[in-house]
Design a protein around this motif. Sequence first.
Motif, short mmCIF file in Angstrom:
data_model
loop_
_atom_site.label_atom_id
_atom_site.label_comp_id
_atom_site.label_asym_id
_atom_site.label_seq_id
_atom_site.Cartn_x
_atom_site.Cartn_y
_atom_site.Cartn_z
N PHE A 21 8.58 -23.65 -11.65
CA PHE A 21 9.37 -23.71 -12.88
C PHE A 21 8.43 -23.54 -14.06
O PHE A 21 7.28 -24.00 -14.02
CB PHE A 21 10.06 -25.07 -13.01
CG PHE A 21 11.19 -25.27 -12.05
CD1 PHE A 21 12.34 -24.49 -12.12
CD2 PHE A 21 11.12 -26.23 -11.05
CE1 PHE A 21 13.39 -24.68 -11.23
CE2 PHE A 21 12.17 -26.43 -10.16
CZ PHE A 21 13.30 -25.64 -10.25
N ASN B 242 7.96 -24.50 -17.91
CA ASN B 242 8.40 -25.29 -19.06
C ASN B 242 7.56 -24.87 -20.25
O ASN B 242 6.40 -25.26 -20.37
CB ASN B 242 8.22 -26.79 -18.80
CG ASN B 242 9.33 -27.34 -17.91
OD1 ASN B 242 10.48 -26.90 -18.01
ND2 ASN B 242 8.99 -28.28 -17.04
N ILE C 46 6.57 -26.66 -7.92
CA ILE C 46 7.30 -27.84 -7.42
C ILE C 46 7.33 -27.84 -5.89
O ILE C 46 7.29 -28.90 -5.27
CB ILE C 46 8.75 -27.81 -7.98
CG1 ILE C 46 8.75 -27.84 -9.50
CG2 ILE C 46 9.60 -28.93 -7.40
CD1 ILE C 46 8.09 -29.05 -10.11
N ALA D 233 9.06 -39.68 -2.16
CA ALA D 233 9.25 -40.29 -3.48
C ALA D 233 10.13 -39.42 -4.36
O ALA D 233 10.23 -38.21 -4.15
CB ALA D 233 7.89 -40.50 -4.14
N SER D 234 10.73 -40.04 -5.34
CA SER D 234 11.52 -39.32 -6.33
C SER D 234 10.61 -38.29 -7.02
O SER D 234 9.47 -38.60 -7.34
CB SER D 234 12.06 -40.34 -7.32
OG SER D 234 12.80 -39.69 -8.30
N GLY D 235 11.10 -37.08 -7.15
CA GLY D 235 10.32 -36.03 -7.80
C GLY D 235 9.43 -35.25 -6.84
O GLY D 235 8.73 -34.33 -7.25
N SER D 236 9.48 -35.57 -5.54
CA SER D 236 8.60 -34.87 -4.60
C SER D 236 9.12 -33.49 -4.22
O SER D 236 8.42 -32.72 -3.55
CB SER D 236 8.38 -35.73 -3.34
OG SER D 236 9.60 -36.05 -2.72
N GLY D 237 10.35 -33.17 -4.61
CA GLY D 237 10.87 -31.81 -4.38
C GLY D 237 11.96 -31.72 -3.33
O GLY D 237 12.37 -30.62 -2.95
N LYS D 238 12.49 -32.85 -2.90
CA LYS D 238 13.49 -32.86 -1.83
C LYS D 238 14.75 -32.08 -2.20
O LYS D 238 15.21 -31.22 -1.44
CB LYS D 238 13.88 -34.32 -1.47
CG LYS D 238 12.70 -35.19 -1.07
CD LYS D 238 13.15 -36.61 -0.71
CE LYS D 238 13.83 -37.38 -1.84
NZ LYS D 238 12.98 -37.66 -3.01
N SER D 239 15.31 -32.40 -3.37
CA SER D 239 16.56 -31.74 -3.76
C SER D 239 16.32 -30.25 -4.02
O SER D 239 17.18 -29.42 -3.70
CB SER D 239 17.15 -32.38 -5.01
OG SER D 239 17.55 -33.70 -4.72
N THR D 240 15.18 -29.93 -4.59
CA THR D 240 14.86 -28.52 -4.84
C THR D 240 14.82 -27.76 -3.51
O THR D 240 15.40 -26.68 -3.38
CB THR D 240 13.51 -28.41 -5.58
OG1 THR D 240 13.59 -29.18 -6.78
CG2 THR D 240 13.18 -26.96 -5.91
N1 LIG Z 1 15.46 -26.64 -12.96
C1 LIG Z 1 14.30 -27.29 -13.10
N2 LIG Z 1 13.46 -26.99 -14.12
C2 LIG Z 1 12.28 -27.64 -14.25
N3 LIG Z 1 11.85 -28.60 -13.42
C3 LIG Z 1 12.64 -28.94 -12.40
C4 LIG Z 1 13.90 -28.31 -12.17
N4 LIG Z 1 14.47 -28.85 -11.06
C5 LIG Z 1 13.61 -29.78 -10.62
N5 LIG Z 1 12.51 -29.83 -11.41
C6 LIG Z 1 11.35 -30.74 -11.21
O1 LIG Z 1 10.93 -30.60 -9.88
C7 LIG Z 1 10.45 -31.85 -9.38
C8 LIG Z 1 11.14 -32.15 -8.07
O2 LIG Z 1 12.52 -32.42 -8.34
P1 LIG Z 1 13.56 -32.75 -7.18
O3 LIG Z 1 13.53 -31.65 -6.20
O4 LIG Z 1 14.84 -33.06 -7.84
O5 LIG Z 1 12.90 -34.05 -6.54
P2 LIG Z 1 13.54 -35.17 -5.58
O6 LIG Z 1 14.88 -34.71 -5.12
O7 LIG Z 1 12.53 -35.32 -4.49
O8 LIG Z 1 13.62 -36.40 -6.42
C9 LIG Z 1 10.68 -32.87 -10.47
O9 LIG Z 1 9.48 -33.07 -11.14
C10 LIG Z 1 11.71 -32.20 -11.34
O10 LIG Z 1 11.58 -32.63 -12.67
#
Ligand SMILES: Nc1ncnc2c1ncn2[C@@H]1O[C@H](COP(=O)(O)OP(=O)(O)O)[C@@H](O)[C@H]1O
Length: 233
Positions: A13, A15, A22, A41-48
Amino acid sequence: MALFTIDEVRKTFTNGEVKEEILKGINLSLREGEITALVGASGSGKSTLLTIAAGLQPASDGQVIFEGENMAAMGSEQVRKIRASKFGFVFQFAHLVPFLTVEEQLMLMLDVSESKLKKHEQKKEVDKILRLVGMGHRKNAYPSSLSGGEKQRVAIARAIIHKPKVLFADEPTASLDSKRSKDVMSLIRDLTKTLNITTLMVTHDEEMLGFADHIIKMSDGQVLQGVGIIVEN
Ligand SMILES: Nc1ncnc2c1ncn2[C@@H]1O[C@H](COP(=O)(O)OP(=O)(O)O)[C@@H](O)[C@H]1O
Ligand SMILES: [Mg+2]
């Protein structure tokens, strides 16, 4: 055999001026009829990672191979079709449509997935799935009269009504108490096994890991090796 293979997937990503990686080269395989839990952990990239696997957003690099074809190389319409017909989704909140009954929510889903069934066959299918998730008696109810656990059961029914091959679940129990979380997880596990679905589930909750066949731990955009089993290319 792996139904789904993620091969060197990266996501970057930007910014402003800053480029952030990520996902840093993820490899994993999902096998038919199994639940894979994604923890970390939160922010580790799971949802992405889950959304890239599900074709909801593109990877910056790497391959997402489903049924032998690379989704990363497909056009958006082809990916949309796969998503609508072969994938099901469950999230933390049920996101039911407030002015539709339980039955109507599921009928709508059959329309969205371009079901070839006739109306009366669709109704039969809806009945069957609602019974399967223990909600047959609430088919005429509106979401506002359902408990959190019941709403999530309907959301799960909606996610599988079109007989998807893959179920993607992002923190499906995060808004439920411990007892309801276990009920929902054993439901997901039963469905995965009886319908031979392949499930990828993100969870924060250690108690839910006992329901998984594989556990993948992520940290800072990478898969930690040596935890549970996986990576089988
Ligand atoms: N669309 C986006 N633009 C910029 N950063 C993003 C975006 N989506 C996720 N991130 C960043 O990617 C990292 C991983 O996010 P995410 O996959 O949601 O983590 P998790 O599900 O493990 O908590 C976080 O630091 C988040 O801020
Ligand atoms: Mg997340």
